[in-house]
Design a protein around this motif. Sequence first.
Motif, PDB file in Angstrom:
ATOM      1  N   PRO A 158       6.813  -2.728  13.030  1.00 13.83           N
ATOM      2  CA  PRO A 158       6.872  -4.149  12.111  1.00 13.83           C
ATOM      3  C   PRO A 158       7.925  -4.997  12.339  1.00 13.83           C
ATOM      4  CG  PRO A 158       6.409  -2.936  10.047  1.00 13.83           C
ATOM      5  CD  PRO A 158       6.788  -1.344  11.481  1.00 13.83           C
ATOM      6  N   PRO A 159       9.187  -4.317  13.023  1.00 10.67           N
ATOM      7  CA  PRO A 159      10.307  -4.971  13.654  1.00 10.67           C
ATOM      8  C   PRO A 159      10.384  -5.430  15.087  1.00 10.67           C
ATOM      9  CG  PRO A 159      11.172  -3.775  12.312  1.00 10.67           C
ATOM     10  CD  PRO A 159       9.762  -3.273  12.619  1.00 10.67           C
ATOM     11  N   LEU A 160       9.254  -4.395  15.212  1.00 11.96           N
ATOM     12  CA  LEU A 160       8.815  -4.668  17.222  1.00 11.96           C
ATOM     13  C   LEU A 160       8.227  -5.819  17.134  1.00 11.96           C
ATOM     14  CD1 LEU A 160       9.495  -1.141  18.498  1.00 11.96           C
ATOM     15  CD2 LEU A 160      10.740  -2.791  18.548  1.00 11.96           C
ATOM     16  N   MET A 161       6.636  -6.166  16.156  1.00 14.33           N
ATOM     17  CA  MET A 161       5.923  -7.082  16.250  1.00 14.33           C
ATOM     18  C   MET A 161       6.099  -8.028  15.666  1.00 14.33           C
ATOM     19  SD  MET A 161       3.290  -3.657  14.673  1.00 14.33           S
ATOM     20  CE  MET A 161       1.970  -5.511  14.055  1.00 14.33           C
ATOM     21  N   LYS A 197      18.703  -7.796  12.066  1.00 18.84           N
ATOM     22  CA  LYS A 197      17.501  -7.128  10.111  1.00 18.84           C
ATOM     23  C   LYS A 197      16.813  -6.661  10.957  1.00 18.84           C
ATOM     24  CE  LYS A 197      17.629 -10.724   6.824  1.00 18.84           C
ATOM     25  NZ  LYS A 197      16.683 -11.696   5.603  1.00 18.84           N
ATOM     26  N   ALA A 198      16.206  -6.952  12.303  1.00 16.07           N
ATOM     27  CA  ALA A 198      15.095  -6.085  13.149  1.00 16.07           C
ATOM     28  C   ALA A 198      16.098  -4.871  13.430  1.00 16.07           C
ATOM     29  CB  ALA A 198      14.257  -7.094  13.949  1.00 16.07           C
ATOM     30  N   VAL A 199      16.681  -5.462  14.359  1.00 18.65           N
ATOM     31  CA  VAL A 199      17.708  -4.297  15.456  1.00 18.65           C
ATOM     32  C   VAL A 199      17.737  -3.032  13.440  1.00 18.65           C
ATOM     33  CG1 VAL A 199      19.476  -3.589  15.843  1.00 18.65           C
ATOM     34  CG2 VAL A 199      18.362  -5.478  17.221  1.00 18.65           C
ATOM     35  N   ARG A 221       7.320 -13.819  17.268  1.00 18.87           N
ATOM     36  CA  ARG A 221       7.973 -14.624  17.691  1.00 18.87           C
ATOM     37  C   ARG A 221       8.581 -15.373  19.233  1.00 18.87           C
ATOM     38  NH1 ARG A 221      10.581 -17.012  13.473  1.00 18.87           N
ATOM     39  NH2 ARG A 221      12.452 -17.374  14.735  1.00 18.87           N
ATOM     40  N   TYR A 222       8.129 -13.710  19.872  1.00 20.45           N
ATOM     41  CA  TYR A 222       8.245 -14.166  21.751  1.00 20.45           C
ATOM     42  C   TYR A 222       7.315 -15.535  22.478  1.00 20.45           C
ATOM     43  CZ  TYR A 222       9.532 -13.165  26.461  1.00 20.45           C
ATOM     44  OH  TYR A 222       8.603 -13.560  27.995  1.00 20.45           O
ATOM     45  N   MET A 223       6.337 -14.561  22.391  1.00 23.18           N
ATOM     46  CA  MET A 223       4.588 -14.816  22.522  1.00 23.18           C
ATOM     47  C   MET A 223       4.462 -16.024  21.870  1.00 23.18           C
ATOM     48  SD  MET A 223       4.185 -13.115  24.414  1.00 23.18           S
ATOM     49  CE  MET A 223       2.263 -13.242  25.122  1.00 23.18           C
ATOM     50  N   ALA A 224       5.574 -16.841  20.586  1.00 22.59           N
ATOM     51  CA  ALA A 224       4.657 -17.835  19.799  1.00 22.59           C
ATOM     52  C   ALA A 224       6.007 -19.039  20.479  1.00 22.59           C
ATOM     53  CB  ALA A 224       4.833 -18.116  18.018  1.00 22.59           C
ATOM     54  N   ARG A 225       7.203 -18.726  21.124  1.00 24.44           N
ATOM     55  CA  ARG A 225       7.682 -19.741  21.566  1.00 24.44           C
ATOM     56  C   ARG A 225       7.408 -19.843  23.080  1.00 24.44           C
ATOM     57  NH1 ARG A 225      13.631 -19.968  19.602  1.00 24.44           N
ATOM     58  NH2 ARG A 225      13.361 -19.036  17.332  1.00 24.44           N
ATOM     59  N   ARG A 226       7.427 -19.133  22.998  1.00 21.38           N
ATOM     60  CA  ARG A 226       6.770 -19.575  25.152  1.00 21.38           C
ATOM     61  C   ARG A 226       5.604 -20.368  24.764  1.00 21.38           C
ATOM     62  NH1 ARG A 226       4.709 -13.477  28.431  1.00 21.38           N
ATOM     63  NH2 ARG A 226       4.345 -15.524  29.908  1.00 21.38           N
ATOM     64  N   VAL A 272      14.032 -18.258  24.537  1.00 17.13           N
ATOM     65  CA  VAL A 272      12.973 -17.107  23.686  1.00 17.13           C
ATOM     66  C   VAL A 272      13.860 -16.410  22.875  1.00 17.13           C
ATOM     67  CG1 VAL A 272      11.083 -17.587  25.080  1.00 17.13           C
ATOM     68  CG2 VAL A 272      13.535 -16.211  25.700  1.00 17.13           C
ATOM     69  N   SER A 273      14.854 -16.263  22.445  1.00 21.95           N
ATOM     70  CA  SER A 273      15.926 -15.294  21.385  1.00 21.95           C
ATOM     71  C   SER A 273      15.096 -15.901  20.475  1.00 21.95           C
ATOM     72  CB  SER A 273      17.382 -15.718  21.171  1.00 21.95           C
ATOM     73  OG  SER A 273      17.335 -16.828  20.988  1.00 21.95           O
TER      74      SER A 273
END
Length: 151
Positions: free
Chosen positions: A95-98, A124-126, A103-108, A115-116
């Motif tokens: 889930p955190p990786l997804m 939290k993800a880490v 989020r990266y794809m949405a910003r891109r 893209v951070s």
Amino acid sequence: LNVHGSYFVSTIKLLLCLDLLLTYPVVMRPTIQIVESSLFKTRKRAHDLGLMQHLLVCLLLGVVAAVGGILVPGFGLLSSLVGGVSQTFLAFVMPPLMLTKQRYMARRGRGEDEVSMTTLLLNKAVGLVGLGVVLIVWTLISTWQEVMSDA
């Protein structure tokens, strides 16, 4: 089996058995459909087959699972290893990786250069991925120790 005797432990064991009883049909549903379509050489959906054919497949798969559980030495240990690694990976690592990828794809997609993720969300993800890795390693080590103690 390695935790002995209290009312609380007996309740947990009973609830685990209830959980297995209720989730087994859900987990086995895709397998039942595959076996039905290959045994009866039909492209019909499962609810189009006769009740007897469906019950025959369910009984056959139930017997195979029961025989495997009885005859395979260390089946409980094997299933706890598979469950501990795969379920922990699916619950804590994926889930955190997804989320990070989404989020990266949405910003891109919006054409943003930045893209951070926010620092809190990234932490939290880490943290969740790290917890998942620790739990997977713990499962592997405890399973290995159990195997070595039985040898």
